[in-house]
Design a protein around this motif. Sequence first.
Motif, PDB file in Angstrom:
ATOM      1  N   ALA A  78     -21.779  -8.022 -48.081  1.00 31.58           N
ATOM      2  CA  ALA A  78     -20.354  -8.383 -48.117  1.00 31.58           C
ATOM      3  C   ALA A  78     -19.768  -8.395 -46.708  1.00 31.58           C
ATOM      4  CB  ALA A  78     -19.576  -7.425 -49.016  1.00 31.58           C
ATOM      5  N   ALA A  79     -20.158  -7.424 -45.884  1.00 33.00           N
ATOM      6  CA  ALA A  79     -19.674  -7.379 -44.499  1.00 33.00           C
ATOM      7  C   ALA A  79     -20.202  -8.569 -43.705  1.00 33.00           C
ATOM      8  CB  ALA A  79     -20.082  -6.070 -43.827  1.00 33.00           C
ATOM      9  N   ALA A 111     -18.193 -11.528 -44.668  1.00 32.83           N
ATOM     10  CA  ALA A 111     -16.834 -11.451 -44.122  1.00 32.83           C
ATOM     11  C   ALA A 111     -16.802 -11.811 -42.639  1.00 32.83           C
ATOM     12  CB  ALA A 111     -16.259 -10.054 -44.345  1.00 32.83           C
ATOM     13  N   ILE A 112     -17.824 -11.434 -41.898  1.00 27.17           N
ATOM     14  CA  ILE A 112     -17.890 -11.780 -40.473  1.00 27.17           C
ATOM     15  C   ILE A 112     -18.153 -13.271 -40.301  1.00 27.17           C
ATOM     16  CG2 ILE A 112     -19.296 -11.512 -38.374  1.00 27.17           C
ATOM     17  CD1 ILE A 112     -19.655  -8.527 -39.257  1.00 27.17           C
ATOM     18  N   TYR A 113     -19.011 -13.818 -41.136  1.00 31.58           N
ATOM     19  CA  TYR A 113     -19.430 -15.207 -41.009  1.00 31.58           C
ATOM     20  C   TYR A 113     -18.380 -16.203 -41.508  1.00 31.58           C
ATOM     21  CZ  TYR A 113     -22.741 -19.164 -41.341  1.00 31.58           C
ATOM     22  OH  TYR A 113     -23.385 -20.363 -41.206  1.00 31.58           O
ATOM     23  N   ALA A 114     -17.636 -15.852 -42.535  1.00 27.87           N
ATOM     24  CA  ALA A 114     -16.688 -16.788 -43.160  1.00 27.87           C
ATOM     25  C   ALA A 114     -15.710 -17.422 -42.174  1.00 27.87           C
ATOM     26  CB  ALA A 114     -15.935 -16.100 -44.305  1.00 27.87           C
ATOM     27  N   PRO A 134     -20.709 -18.868 -47.281  1.00 27.92           N
ATOM     28  CA  PRO A 134     -21.518 -18.267 -48.345  1.00 27.92           C
ATOM     29  C   PRO A 134     -20.912 -16.935 -48.784  1.00 27.92           C
ATOM     30  CG  PRO A 134     -22.605 -18.036 -46.226  1.00 27.92           C
ATOM     31  CD  PRO A 134     -21.386 -18.865 -45.987  1.00 27.92           C
ATOM     32  N   ASP A 135     -21.126 -16.598 -50.047  1.00 28.00           N
ATOM     33  CA  ASP A 135     -20.630 -15.317 -50.555  1.00 28.00           C
ATOM     34  C   ASP A 135     -21.648 -14.213 -50.268  1.00 28.00           C
ATOM     35  OD1 ASP A 135     -22.675 -15.671 -52.445  1.00 28.00           O
ATOM     36  OD2 ASP A 135     -21.299 -16.102 -54.086  1.00 28.00           O
ATOM     37  N   ALA A 136     -21.321 -13.010 -50.679  1.00 30.09           N
ATOM     38  CA  ALA A 136     -22.188 -11.856 -50.417  1.00 30.09           C
ATOM     39  C   ALA A 136     -23.568 -12.031 -51.045  1.00 30.09           C
ATOM     40  CB  ALA A 136     -21.526 -10.573 -50.904  1.00 30.09           C
ATOM     41  N   ARG A 189     -29.350 -12.975 -50.116  1.00 28.49           N
ATOM     42  CA  ARG A 189     -30.544 -13.822 -50.251  1.00 28.49           C
ATOM     43  C   ARG A 189     -31.078 -14.205 -48.878  1.00 28.49           C
ATOM     44  NH1 ARG A 189     -32.581 -18.217 -49.445  1.00 28.49           N
ATOM     45  NH2 ARG A 189     -30.720 -19.200 -48.612  1.00 28.49           N
ATOM     46  N   ARG A 190     -30.188 -14.554 -47.953  1.00 33.50           N
ATOM     47  CA  ARG A 190     -30.604 -14.931 -46.603  1.00 33.50           C
ATOM     48  C   ARG A 190     -31.241 -13.746 -45.867  1.00 33.50           C
ATOM     49  NH1 ARG A 190     -25.734 -19.040 -44.568  1.00 33.50           N
ATOM     50  NH2 ARG A 190     -25.822 -20.362 -46.419  1.00 33.50           N
ATOM     51  N   LEU A 191     -30.658 -12.579 -46.035  1.00 34.46           N
ATOM     52  CA  LEU A 191     -31.234 -11.368 -45.442  1.00 34.46           C
ATOM     53  C   LEU A 191     -32.637 -11.131 -45.989  1.00 34.46           C
ATOM     54  CD1 LEU A 191     -31.279  -8.601 -43.993  1.00 34.46           C
ATOM     55  CD2 LEU A 191     -29.872  -7.717 -45.856  1.00 34.46           C
TER      56      LEU A 191
END
Length: 180
Positions: free
Chosen positions: A21-22, A25-28, A43-45, A50-52
């Motif tokens: 989620a963090a 929030a940084i990327y949005a 993208p949402d959390a 999934r990317r992580l």
Amino acid sequence: MSPVPGVAGVRLRPATAADAAALAAIYAPEVLHACASYELEPPDAAEMARRLAAVEACGLPFLVADMAGQVLGYAYASPFRQRPAYRYTVENSIYVAAGARGRGLGRLLLEALIGRCTALGYRRMVAVIGDAGNAASVCLHRSLGFAEVGLLPGAGFKHGRWLDWLMLHRPLGEGDSTPP
């Protein structure tokens, strides 16, 4: 992980699914209001998790800068391309929360990422800067030994303007001076 010298209270550590989620929030704001990313919808959390997981599945580092449990920025390496001959080259991505910029977190994250990728045996790191006019990102990469290798004018269109795509690279370890 231990505290980061020069940035009181900040720790660099591997990202976890609990950070998704963090990360989102940084990327949005970068997706919605800037040109570092060519994505148009943030993208949402769940997608960030999934990317992580995809980065982790490749055995590559995904780091966060954490202060008292708050993620202030992140950096990760991903495969540069899928063809086997590219297997010693990685691409970096770095994002720092708007309120945490100017403290040297991007530099700390990128230095740590370079170190981890070198220790893993990678030989080249590539930075693709989606907006060649992003002076902060260009300056950061150049200060850590990246050199410009290409400019693709008008590679993307976002926020009503054409964006030039800038590629930089730097050797890791012995680079291409010896076989892997």
